[in-house]
Design an enzyme around this catalytic site. Structure first.
Site, PDB file in Angstrom:
ATOM      1  N   TYR A  17       0.832  -1.207   0.000  1.00  0.00           N
ATOM      2  CA  TYR A  17       0.000   0.000   0.000  1.00  0.00           C
ATOM      3  C   TYR A  17       0.864   1.254   0.000  1.00  0.00           C
ATOM      4  O   TYR A  17       0.661   2.175  -0.804  1.00  0.00           O
ATOM      5  CB  TYR A  17      -0.930  -0.008   1.216  1.00  0.00           C
ATOM      6  CG  TYR A  17      -1.889   1.160   1.229  1.00  0.00           C
ATOM      7  CD1 TYR A  17      -3.038   1.144   0.454  1.00  0.00           C
ATOM      8  CD2 TYR A  17      -1.640   2.284   2.017  1.00  0.00           C
ATOM      9  CE1 TYR A  17      -3.918   2.217   0.449  1.00  0.00           C
ATOM     10  CE2 TYR A  17      -2.503   3.359   2.023  1.00  0.00           C
ATOM     11  CZ  TYR A  17      -3.645   3.317   1.235  1.00  0.00           C
ATOM     12  OH  TYR A  17      -4.507   4.397   1.233  1.00  0.00           O
ATOM     13  N   LYS A  64       1.193   4.137  -3.020  1.00  0.00           N
ATOM     14  CA  LYS A  64       0.825   5.536  -2.826  1.00  0.00           C
ATOM     15  C   LYS A  64       2.020   6.474  -3.018  1.00  0.00           C
ATOM     16  O   LYS A  64       1.863   7.598  -3.508  1.00  0.00           O
ATOM     17  CB  LYS A  64       0.202   5.722  -1.441  1.00  0.00           C
ATOM     18  CG  LYS A  64      -1.149   5.024  -1.284  1.00  0.00           C
ATOM     19  CD  LYS A  64      -2.158   5.511  -2.313  1.00  0.00           C
ATOM     20  CE  LYS A  64      -3.536   4.923  -2.116  1.00  0.00           C
ATOM     21  NZ  LYS A  64      -4.529   5.455  -3.091  1.00  0.00           N
ATOM     22  N   THR A 122     -13.603   6.237   6.322  1.00  0.00           N
ATOM     23  CA  THR A 122     -14.273   5.740   5.120  1.00  0.00           C
ATOM     24  C   THR A 122     -14.518   4.244   5.296  1.00  0.00           C
ATOM     25  O   THR A 122     -13.975   3.622   6.215  1.00  0.00           O
ATOM     26  CB  THR A 122     -13.412   5.952   3.861  1.00  0.00           C
ATOM     27  OG1 THR A 122     -12.280   5.060   3.917  1.00  0.00           O
ATOM     28  CG2 THR A 122     -12.929   7.396   3.754  1.00  0.00           C
TER      29      THR A 122
END
Length: 261
Positions: free
Chosen positions: A166, A170, A201
């Protein structure tokens, strides 16, 4: 407050979280057309209904799309311009999480090849395919203000060893954005990036699969100095970058929320 009246926008990952918040805010600011794409159609109807209540004049078109397919991304962007005659702005929000939690040391030995490929395929290749397709259609449109915003993450700066894939995806997204920005600036297209901090989220619990509740996750991050923000705050930054109010800004990576200095 920037107005988006009469403008056409494309949003990937637009059906939930930061993407959905961006769609709602664009509608509130008067966007004429919002074309959102998401790998899941589950929230399409409820989001369309929500936007219709805030601005019945905004046309919302939803497309089920996997950003890992360059051909399908190209077709989607081309169909937007063919149907609506323009594309003023785009936000590439589609992305997936990587579960952290407690793993053995060194964690690189537990990094799964399939997970590594899957995360980079969505979070990096998907952004590349989307941005490339957006530039391709925008460069042939009449002169005007056009803006693309990509979404990276706090993980691009924090160097956390248990989310290798991840964080790498990014970091690469942020680097890719600045390179494209320099490449297309003279074509009249601005490209920028936002790096949200910890944000509430539907994806947040996926980062901490061993946590028993959302409150536990928020408390854990707060104790580390990272209070949890809301998707609306990130959306406001994205919409500002899409607007003419941010015209002097290009090639930027803006931290939103609590991030490392």
């Amino acid at each position: 407050m920037p107005s988006m009246t009469s403008k056409v926008f494309a949003i990937t990952g637009g059906a939930s979280g930061i993407g959905a918040a961006t769609c709602r805010l664009l509608a509130e600011r008067g966007a004429a057309v919002i074309c959102l794409a998401d790998v899941s159609s589950t929230n399409f109807t409820s989001l369309q209904e929500s936007i219709a209540k805030s601005n019945p004049s905004t046309l919302v078109h939803c497309t089920e799309l996997d950003v890992r397919s360059a051909d399908k991304v190209d077709q989607w962007l081309q169909s937007i311009v063919s149907t609506h005659g323009d594309l003023h702005g785009a936000a590439n929000v589609a992305g997936i999480a990587q579960g952290a939690g407690l793993r053995a040391t060194p964690t690189i030995l537990e990094e799964n090849d399939a997970e590594w490929s899957r995360i980079l395929d969505v979070n990096l290749n998907g952004v590349f395919y989307s941005t490339r397709a957006q530039v391709r259609v925008m460069k042939d449109l009449p002169p005007g203000h056009r803006s693309i915003v990509n979404v990276a993450s706090i993980a691009a700066f924090s160097h956390v060893p248990d989310v290798y894939a991840y964080g790498t995806s990014k970091s690469a997204c942020a680097y890719l954005t600045t390179c494209i920005a320099a490449d297309v600036f003279w074509s009249g297209i601005r490209v920028n990036c936002v790096s949200p901090g910890i944000t509430n989220t539907p994806m947040l619990p996926q980062f901490e699969p061993k946590a028993k509740s959302l409150d536990e996750i928020k408390d854990m991050y707060r104790d580390q100095g990272y209070p949890t923000g809301e998707a609306d705050g990130v959306a406001r930054t994205i919409v500002w970058l899409l607007s003419e109010d941010s015209i002097p800004v290009y090639g930027a990576n803006i931290n939103v929320g609590a991030c490392p200095p």
